[in-house]
Design a protein around this motif. Structure first.
Motif, PDB file in Angstrom:
ATOM      1  N   LEU A  99      20.085  14.785  39.786  1.00 36.35           N
ATOM      2  CA  LEU A  99      19.612  16.167  39.915  1.00 36.35           C
ATOM      3  C   LEU A  99      18.506  16.447  38.904  1.00 36.35           C
ATOM      4  N   LEU A 100      18.739  16.027  37.650  1.00 41.84           N
ATOM      5  CA  LEU A 100      17.743  16.274  36.617  1.00 41.84           C
ATOM      6  C   LEU A 100      16.437  15.578  36.970  1.00 41.84           C
ATOM      7  N   SER A 101      16.572  14.323  37.402  1.00 38.24           N
ATOM      8  CA  SER A 101      15.387  13.552  37.691  1.00 38.24           C
ATOM      9  C   SER A 101      14.652  14.100  38.903  1.00 38.24           C
ATOM     10  N   LEU A 102      15.398  14.324  39.986  1.00 41.34           N
ATOM     11  CA  LEU A 102      14.773  14.766  41.227  1.00 41.34           C
ATOM     12  C   LEU A 102      14.316  16.211  41.131  1.00 41.34           C
ATOM     13  N   GLY A 103      15.243  17.044  40.687  1.00 42.60           N
ATOM     14  CA  GLY A 103      14.951  18.458  40.690  1.00 42.60           C
ATOM     15  C   GLY A 103      13.829  18.828  39.744  1.00 42.60           C
ATOM     16  N   PHE A 104      13.874  18.218  38.572  1.00 44.73           N
ATOM     17  CA  PHE A 104      12.948  18.688  37.547  1.00 44.73           C
ATOM     18  C   PHE A 104      11.856  17.679  37.217  1.00 44.73           C
ATOM     19  N   GLY A 105      11.986  16.455  37.708  1.00 42.27           N
ATOM     20  CA  GLY A 105      10.903  15.485  37.548  1.00 42.27           C
ATOM     21  C   GLY A 105      10.085  15.401  38.809  1.00 42.27           C
ATOM     22  N   PHE A 106      10.697  14.877  39.868  1.00 38.89           N
ATOM     23  CA  PHE A 106      10.031  14.804  41.170  1.00 38.89           C
ATOM     24  C   PHE A 106       9.567  16.187  41.598  1.00 38.89           C
ATOM     25  N   GLY A 107      10.459  17.138  41.298  1.00 34.70           N
ATOM     26  CA  GLY A 107      10.263  18.481  41.812  1.00 34.70           C
ATOM     27  C   GLY A 107       8.888  19.032  41.476  1.00 34.70           C
ATOM     28  N   GLN A 108       8.358  18.592  40.327  1.00 39.28           N
ATOM     29  CA  GLN A 108       7.066  19.141  39.934  1.00 39.28           C
ATOM     30  C   GLN A 108       5.922  18.462  40.669  1.00 39.28           C
ATOM     31  N   LEU A 109       6.218  17.355  41.363  1.00 37.68           N
ATOM     32  CA  LEU A 109       5.195  16.742  42.195  1.00 37.68           C
ATOM     33  C   LEU A 109       5.064  17.507  43.514  1.00 37.68           C
ATOM     34  N   VAL A 110       6.130  18.245  43.840  1.00 40.38           N
ATOM     35  CA  VAL A 110       6.176  18.955  45.113  1.00 40.38           C
ATOM     36  C   VAL A 110       6.315  20.427  44.809  1.00 40.38           C
ATOM     37  N   THR A 111       5.520  21.249  45.422  1.00 40.14           N
ATOM     38  CA  THR A 111       5.640  22.677  45.137  1.00 40.14           C
ATOM     39  C   THR A 111       6.829  23.260  45.892  1.00 40.14           C
ATOM     40  N   THR A 112       6.769  23.278  47.201  1.00 41.39           N
ATOM     41  CA  THR A 112       7.903  23.774  47.983  1.00 41.39           C
ATOM     42  C   THR A 112       8.149  22.833  49.165  1.00 41.39           C
ATOM     43  N   VAL A 113       9.391  22.861  49.655  1.00 36.69           N
ATOM     44  CA  VAL A 113       9.712  22.129  50.884  1.00 36.69           C
ATOM     45  C   VAL A 113      10.307  23.087  51.891  1.00 36.69           C
ATOM     46  N   GLU A 114      10.329  22.659  53.140  1.00 34.27           N
ATOM     47  CA  GLU A 114      10.838  23.484  54.217  1.00 34.27           C
ATOM     48  C   GLU A 114      12.363  23.420  54.216  1.00 34.27           C
ATOM     49  N   GLY A 115      13.024  24.492  53.817  1.00 31.65           N
ATOM     50  CA  GLY A 115      14.484  24.535  53.808  1.00 31.65           C
ATOM     51  C   GLY A 115      15.018  25.309  55.001  1.00 31.65           C
ATOM     52  N   PRO A 116      16.323  25.616  54.996  1.00 30.39           N
ATOM     53  CA  PRO A 116      16.929  26.332  56.127  1.00 30.39           C
ATOM     54  C   PRO A 116      16.270  27.691  56.376  1.00 30.39           C
ATOM     55  N   TYR A 127      24.176  13.505  57.246  1.00 27.72           N
ATOM     56  CA  TYR A 127      23.259  14.557  57.670  1.00 27.72           C
ATOM     57  C   TYR A 127      24.027  15.869  57.883  1.00 27.72           C
ATOM     58  N   HIS A 128      25.156  15.773  58.559  1.00 26.03           N
ATOM     59  CA  HIS A 128      25.944  16.979  58.824  1.00 26.03           C
ATOM     60  C   HIS A 128      26.452  17.602  57.524  1.00 26.03           C
ATOM     61  N   ALA A 129      26.870  16.734  56.598  1.00 23.82           N
ATOM     62  CA  ALA A 129      27.369  17.241  55.318  1.00 23.82           C
ATOM     63  C   ALA A 129      26.251  17.970  54.577  1.00 23.82           C
ATOM     64  N   ILE A 130      25.062  17.381  54.593  1.00 22.76           N
ATOM     65  CA  ILE A 130      23.943  17.975  53.857  1.00 22.76           C
ATOM     66  C   ILE A 130      23.529  19.303  54.499  1.00 22.76           C
ATOM     67  N   GLU A 131      23.454  19.331  55.818  1.00 29.04           N
ATOM     68  CA  GLU A 131      23.122  20.577  56.515  1.00 29.04           C
ATOM     69  C   GLU A 131      24.089  21.690  56.119  1.00 29.04           C
ATOM     70  N   LEU A 132      25.367  21.310  56.110  1.00 26.03           N
ATOM     71  CA  LEU A 132      26.413  22.274  55.789  1.00 26.03           C
ATOM     72  C   LEU A 132      26.257  22.802  54.358  1.00 26.03           C
ATOM     73  N   MET A 133      26.050  21.892  53.414  1.00 22.79           N
ATOM     74  CA  MET A 133      25.906  22.301  52.005  1.00 22.79           C
ATOM     75  C   MET A 133      24.673  23.161  51.809  1.00 22.79           C
ATOM     76  N   ARG A 134      23.571  22.755  52.437  1.00 23.83           N
ATOM     77  CA  ARG A 134      22.340  23.539  52.270  1.00 23.83           C
ATOM     78  C   ARG A 134      22.516  24.933  52.825  1.00 23.83           C
ATOM     79  N   ALA A 135      23.216  25.003  53.953  1.00 22.47           N
ATOM     80  CA  ALA A 135      23.446  26.319  54.550  1.00 22.47           C
ATOM     81  C   ALA A 135      24.281  27.182  53.602  1.00 22.47           C
ATOM     82  N   LEU A 136      25.328  26.577  53.022  1.00 26.44           N
ATOM     83  CA  LEU A 136      26.225  27.370  52.180  1.00 26.44           C
ATOM     84  C   LEU A 136      25.559  27.811  50.888  1.00 26.44           C
ATOM     85  N   THR A 137      24.764  26.948  50.262  1.00 30.02           N
ATOM     86  CA  THR A 137      24.185  27.343  48.964  1.00 30.02           C
ATOM     87  C   THR A 137      22.995  28.255  49.136  1.00 30.02           C
TER      88      THR A 137
END
Lengths: 262, 297, 316
Positions: free
Chosen positions: B78-95, B251-261
Motif C-alpha cells: 500500500l505504501l509503495s503503490l499508493g504513495f510511490g506509484f501513486g504520484q506517477l498517476v494523477t487519477t484513475v477511473e474508479g467506480p 476480480y469479483h472480490a476487488i469489485e466488491l471491496m472497491r464498491a464498499l469503500t
C-alpha cells in the motif's frame, strides 16, 4: 581406481555438477517462479499499470515499461535468490542432509559453500538472461548495452545471497525465512527506486535504501541500459556489492565449517 | 443412517473417563451443529472442530513473529503503490469516476491479501500437516472425523485472515482511503472471500503429490494478483480479455471491496457475494470428501 | 453415561471379535480372512514379518480403515457404524510416531486429550500424570523434534493413554529403538498390563512377543498360521532345545546330521537341529567328524515356530 583429492576450484565445480544433476530432473518446478513470474510482473506493472502513467521527468522521459524493465532485471535476480539461499540451503543442512553427505568425501565445507554460491549465481544468470530476452521481445528493452545489466543484476543478487546463505547456515529452524522475505526482500524491491523514483520517498528513507544491494544493482542496470552510467559511481556500486559478497563468503566459510566439520 | 442413531452417536461419543474426569463430562457437540449431524454420516464429524483451532492457536503463539509479519506485506504494498506509484498517476477511473490512485488500489490490496493469506495458509499448512507431519493421522485415531479437520482448519484461516484484514482496514481509515459507511461491511466480506479461497485451496492441497505442485498454486495465485484489476482499471484490457478477467474470483472480490469503500454499491454486489458462497460451498465439500478418502483407507 | 443410548456401549468380555476379516487395496489382498478374539485384560499379539497384514488389521481395529469383508466388532460395536464411539475408548500407537512437531511435549498430550472432548483442566492434570509415566517430566516444555527415538515413542504411548482407553493398540512399538530404550518401553507396557489395560501388539520381534503377549497369532501373507500362548506355540511347533551349527559359506550340509534331530532346517548361514537335548546332538555330530565354525545350544523360540510354519525367518 584413481581416487584423489580435488583442488578447491575443481571441488566447487564438482559440487555444482551435483546440483546440476538434481536440476536436470527437477527443473520444471522452478520455471514458474524463476522465469514466468518476472515476465508477469513486467506485463502487469510495466504494461498494465504503465498505461496509466504519463512519461515524464519521473520516468526519465521514457515510457513506464521501459523505465521499469532494467530495474526488474535486478529485482528478478534477488527474488530468485531468496528461495535458493534460504529454504534450499536449510534443507540441504537439515532435511536432506546432502551437505553432510558431501563432506564425508574429500570435499571440504568451504568448497561446499563455493559450490552452492556458484550454483546460485548460475541460476541467477540464467533467470535474468531469459528475462532480458523476453523484455527485448516485448519491446521493453531496446538498447543493446542492456546486455551488461545481466552481470550487474547477478552481482547484486549475489550480494544478497552470500550473506543470507551464511545466515541460513546458523539456523536450526526455518522460522525466520518468512520474516526475511517480508521485512527485507519486500521493502528492498518496493522502495529502492525500481518501481518509482526514490525522490518520491521521504529523505530519511534514502540512507536505508542505499544500504541495500538492490538499490546499487538498479543504479547500475538502469545506468548501463540508458547510457547514463559514469565510471566513478559505477566503481563505487560494484565495490560495495563485491564487499557484501566477500563478507558473505568469509562468514559463510566460518559457519559452514562450524556446522559440517563436527 | 437415521436421525435418531446419529444423534445417539453424538451423545455418546465421549471417552469412557472413569476416575479421570468425572467432574468434567466430555463436551457433547453443541446443538447448533444439529443440521450438520443430520447431513453428514456420524463417522465423519464429531462436532469438535474448535479443538483444531485451539491447536493452531497454540502453534501460532510459538511463532508469533511470523504471524505478525503477515500484516506488513499488504502494508508495504500500500505504501509503495499508493504513495510511490501513486504520484506517477494523477487519477484513475474508479467506480464513481476518476479517483486518487491510493484510494483505488487500497481496496484491491485488501481483497488480494485476503486471497493470498487464505490460499497459502490452506494449501501449504494443510499439505505439510497432512503429508509430512501426519498430524491428521493422529487426529483421526480419536473420535474426530475429517469434517472436523476441514472445518477447524478453515475456521483458523478465517480468524487469522480476519485479523489481517481488520488491521488493514484500520490503516486505510487512517490514511483517509475510506469514503463510505458501507466499508463497515468490508470485514465480513473479506471473511467470505477468504473462506472461499481457503476452501478452494484446501481442496487443491488434497490433490497435491509433492512440494513441486506448489508452483501450480503460485501459477494460479500470481496472475490473479497481478491481472485482476488490482493495479489498474479493467478498461486497460481489450474487450475479450475483459470478459476473461471478469470470470476470475479475485476480480469479483476487488469489485466488491472497491464498491464498499467508495460507497458506490449496487445490486450487482449481491452477484459477487453469491459467487463466493458457491465457491466456498464447493471447496468445503470437495476438501472434506478428499480428506476422508485419503485418510480413511 | 445415561439415557437410552447407554445400553449400546455395554462392555462385553470380548473386546475384539473378527471373523473372516479381509482387507483389499485394489487388487492387493492385505488381509485374507482372519478370525480373532481378544478378551478383556489380555495382552494379544500379532507376530509376523513386514507385509504380513498386521498393520492393516490394526488399522481396521482402530476404526480408521474400513474393512473389505467379514465380521468385525470392536468393544461390541461395528466400526462402520460407530467408528467415533469406538475410537473414543481406544488408545492407538501407530507404527511411525505421528506426534505434533509444532507443539511441545506437554501440549501434545493436552491437545490430544482435547480431541477426546476432555475439559481443559482435565487435560492439564492428565498431561502431568502421563509425562511422569513416560519419564518425560523434565522435558515437559521441550520441542518434540529433538527428542530421542525412545522418548518420542514413550510420548506417543503416553498420548495414547490420555483418554484412559479400554483397549490399547500398539503397532510395532519398539521397532527402530536401541536395546536400552526397548527395555525401558517394555517395562512401561508391562505396568500397563499389570494395571488391567487390554493390549493388542503387532511385532516382528519374537522376543517382544514372548515378553509381552499372553496369547498371539502368527501371521503370514494375510492369513493366520497358528494361534496360542508363546509357550504353547513353542511346544507345538518347535522343540525344547535347538542346536545351531555355523559353517563357512557354501560348505554347510544337512546330510551328515539329518538323523540326529527331530527336524533339521538349513538356512543360508547355519543349520538348525530341533531336538529335546541339544548337547547330546552336538556330541553326536562331533563324533561323526562334523566340524562347524561355531555351535550354539539354545531353547526353542517363536522364531523357530515361525520358521516351521512358513519356511522363512521373521527378520530378513
Amino acid at each position: 581406481m584413481n581416487v584423489h583429492v580435488l583442488g578447491p576450484f575443481r571441488a566447487a565445480l564438482v559440487a555444482v555438477e551435483g546440483h546440476w544433476t538434481w536440476y536436470r530432473r527437477n527443473w520444471r518446478a522452478t520455471v514458474i517462479s524463476n522465469f514466468l513470474q518476472p515476465v508477469l510482473f513486467l506485463l502487469a506493472m510495466g504494461v498494465g499499470f504503465g498505461s496509466q502513467v504519463q512519461a515524464g521527468e519521473a520516468t526519465g522521459g521514457h515510457p513506464y515499461v521501459v523505465f521499469l524493465a532494467p530495474a526488474l532485471l535486478v529485482i528478478t535476480a534477488v527474488q530468485n535468490a531468496v528461495f535458493e539461499s534460504t529454504w534450499a540451503v536449510f534443507s540441504a543442512f537439515k532435511w536432506q542432509r546432502s551437505y553432510q553427505g558431501v563432506v564425508s568425501t574429500p570435499i571440504t565445507p568451504a568448497q561446499v559453500l563455493y559450490g552452492q554460491l556458484l550454483w546460485i549465481a548460475l541460476r541467477l544468470a540464467a533467470g535474468t538472461a531469459v528475462f532480458l530476452g523476453i523484455a527485448v521481445a516485448l519491446g521493453a528493452i531496446t538498447n543493446p548495452s542492456a546486455v551488461l545489466a545481466v552481470p550487474f543484476a547477478v552481482l547484486a543478487g549475489m550480494a544478497f545471497t552470500a550473506p543470507v546463505v551464511a545466515f541460513t547456515a546458523t539456523r536450526e529452524k526455518p522460522d525466520s525465512f518468512n520474516v526475511i522475505f517480508r521485512f527485507l526482500v519486500m521493502p528492498m524491491t518496493l522502495f529502492t527506486g525500481g518501481f518509482f523514483p526514490m525522490s518520491q520517498l521521504p529523505d530519511w528513507l534514502h540512507p536505508l535504501a542505499w544500504v541495500t544491494p538492490v538499490w546499487h544493482g538498479i543504479e547500475l542496470a538502469r545506468g548501463v541500459t540508458f547510457g547514463t552510467l559514469r565510471l566513478l559511481p559505477a566503481a563505487g556500486h560494484v565495490a560495495y556489492l563485491s564487499a557484501l559478497v566477500v563478507l558473505g563468503i568469509v562468514l559463510g566459510r566460518r559457519y559452514f565449517h562450524r556446522r559440517l566439520a563436527v | 443412517m437415521t436421525r435418531e442413531s446419529s444423534t445417539q452417536a453424538s451423545r455418546n461419543d465421549g471417552p469412557d473417563t472413569d476416575g479421570l474426569d468425572t467432574a468434567n463430562p466430555p463436551a457433547a457437540p453443541k446443538s447448533s451443529n444439529g443440521l450438520l449431524f443430520r447431513i453428514i454420516p456420524p463417522g465423519l464429524y464429531a462436532g469438535r472442530s474448535h479443538v483444531l483451532v485451539e491447536r493452531s492457536y497454540l502453534v501460532s503463539k510459538r511463532a508469533w513473529m511470523s504471524v505478525i509479519s503477515g500484516f506488513f506485506e499488504p502494508l508495504f504494498f500500500l505504501l509503495s503503490l499508493g504513495f510511490g506509484f501513486g504520484q506517477l498517476v494523477t487519477t484513475v477511473e474508479g467506480p464513481g469516476g476518476p479517483m486518487p490512485y491510493a484510494a483505488f488500489v487500497a481496496p484491491a490490496l485488501l481483497a488480494a491479501s485476503a486471497m493470498n493469506g487464505a490460499v497459502f495458509e490452506a494449501t501449504f499448512n494443510l499439505f505439510f500437516k497432512f503429508k509430512y507431519a501426519k498430524v491428521y493421522d493422529a487426529v483421526l485415531a480419536t473420535p474426530m472425523g475429517p469434517v472436523d479437520i476441514a472445518l477447524g482448519e478453515a475456521a483458523w484461516c478465517l480468524i487469522r485472515g480476519g485479523l489481517y484484514s481488520g488491521g488493514f482496514i484500520v490503516v486505510m481509515l487512517g490514511f483517509g482511503l475510506i469514503s463510505s459507511p458501507w466499508a463497515l461491511l468490508a470485514l465480513p466480506v473479506c471473511l467470505l472471500v477468504a473462506l472461499a479461497f481457503a476452501a478452494a485451496g484446501m481442496a487443491a492441497a488434497t490433490f497435491m503429490r509433492s512440494w513441486h505442485d506448489f508452483d501450480l498454486v503460485q501459477l494460479a495465485v500470481m496472475p490473479l494478483f497481478l491481472f485482476s484489476t488490482t493495479f489498474y482499471p479493467l478498461s486497460v484490457y481489450p474487450g475479450w480479455l475483459q470478459t476473461v478477467v471478469q470470470c476470475t474470483p479475485l476480480y469479483h472480490a476487488i469489485e466488491l471491496m472497491r464498491a464498499l469503500t467508495t460507497g458506490y454499491v449496487g445490486w450487482g454486489a449481491l452477484g459477487h457475494v453469491v459467487y463466493f458462497v458457491v465457491m466456498a460451498a464447493i471447496g468445503v465439500v470437495v476438501a472434506a470428501r478428499r480428506l476422508g478418502k485419503l485418510l480413511l483407507t | 453415561m445415561s439415557g437410552p443410548a447407554a445400553n449400546v456401549t455395554v462392555v462385553t468380555s470380548t473386546l475384539v471379535h473378527a471373523k473372516g476379516l479381509t482387507k483389499h487395496f485394489g487388487s492387493f489382498e492385505a488381509v485374507r480372512g482372519i478370525d480373532v478374539e481378544v478378551s478383556k485384560g489380555e495382552a494379544f499379539g500379532f507376530l509376523g514379518p513386514n507385509g504380513a497384514g498386521k498393520s492393516s488389521t490394526m488399522r481396521m481395529v482402530a476404526c480408521v480403515s474400513p474393512r473389505t469383508g467379514g465380521e468385525l466388532r470392536v468393544l461390541g460395536m461395528d466400526p462402520d457404524v460407530d467408528g467415533p464411539k469406538i475410537r473414543a475408548r481406544l488408545g492407538v500407537v501407530p507404527q511411525q510416531d505421528n506426534l505434533d512437531t509444532e507443539l511441545t511435549v506437554r501440549q501434545n498430550l493436552q491437545v490430544y486429550g482435547r480431541y477426546f472432548g476432555l475439559s481443559r483442566s482435565a487435560v492439564r492434570e492428565r498431561a502431568v500424570e502421563l509425562m511422569e509415566f513416560a519419564q518425560l517430566t523434565d522435558r515437559a516444555d521441550a520441542e518434540v523434534e529433538p527428542l530421542s527415538g525412545g522418548m518420542k515413542r514413550r510420548l506417543t504411548i503416553a498420548r495414547s493413554l490420555v483418554n484412559d482407553p479400554d483397549l490399547l493398540l500398539l503397532d510395532e512399538p519398539t521397532t527402530g529403538l536401541d536395546p536400552q530404550a526397548r527395555h525401558l518401553l517394555w517395562d512401561r507396557l508391562f505396568r500397563l498390563k499389570q494395571s488391567g489395560v487390554t493390549l493388542i501388539i503387532t511385532t516382528h520381534y519374537m522376543d517382544e512377543a514372548e515378553q509381552l503377549c499372553d496369547r498371539l497369532v502368527v501371521m503370514d501373507g494375510g492369513r493366520i498360521a497358528a494361534e496360542g500362548s508363546p509357550s504353547e506355540l513353542i511346544r507345538r511347533y518347535s522343540t525344547r532345545e535347538v542346536l545351531e551349527l555355523r559353517f563357512p559359506p557354501g560348505e554347510q550340509s544337512a546330510a551328515e546330521v539329518r538323523d540326529l534331530a527331530e527336524r533339521v532346517e538349513v538356512l543360508p548361514d547355519r543349520v538348525l537341529l530341533y531336538t529335546a537335548d541339544g548337547e547330546a546332538a552336538l556330541s553326536a555330530a562331533h563324533a561323526r567328524g562334523v566340524r562347524p565354525v561355531s555351535s550354539l545350544v539354545r531353547r526353542g523360540t517363536l522364531e523357530d515356530v515361525f520358521l516351521r510354519l512358513t519356511g522363512r525367518t521373521l527378520v530378513d
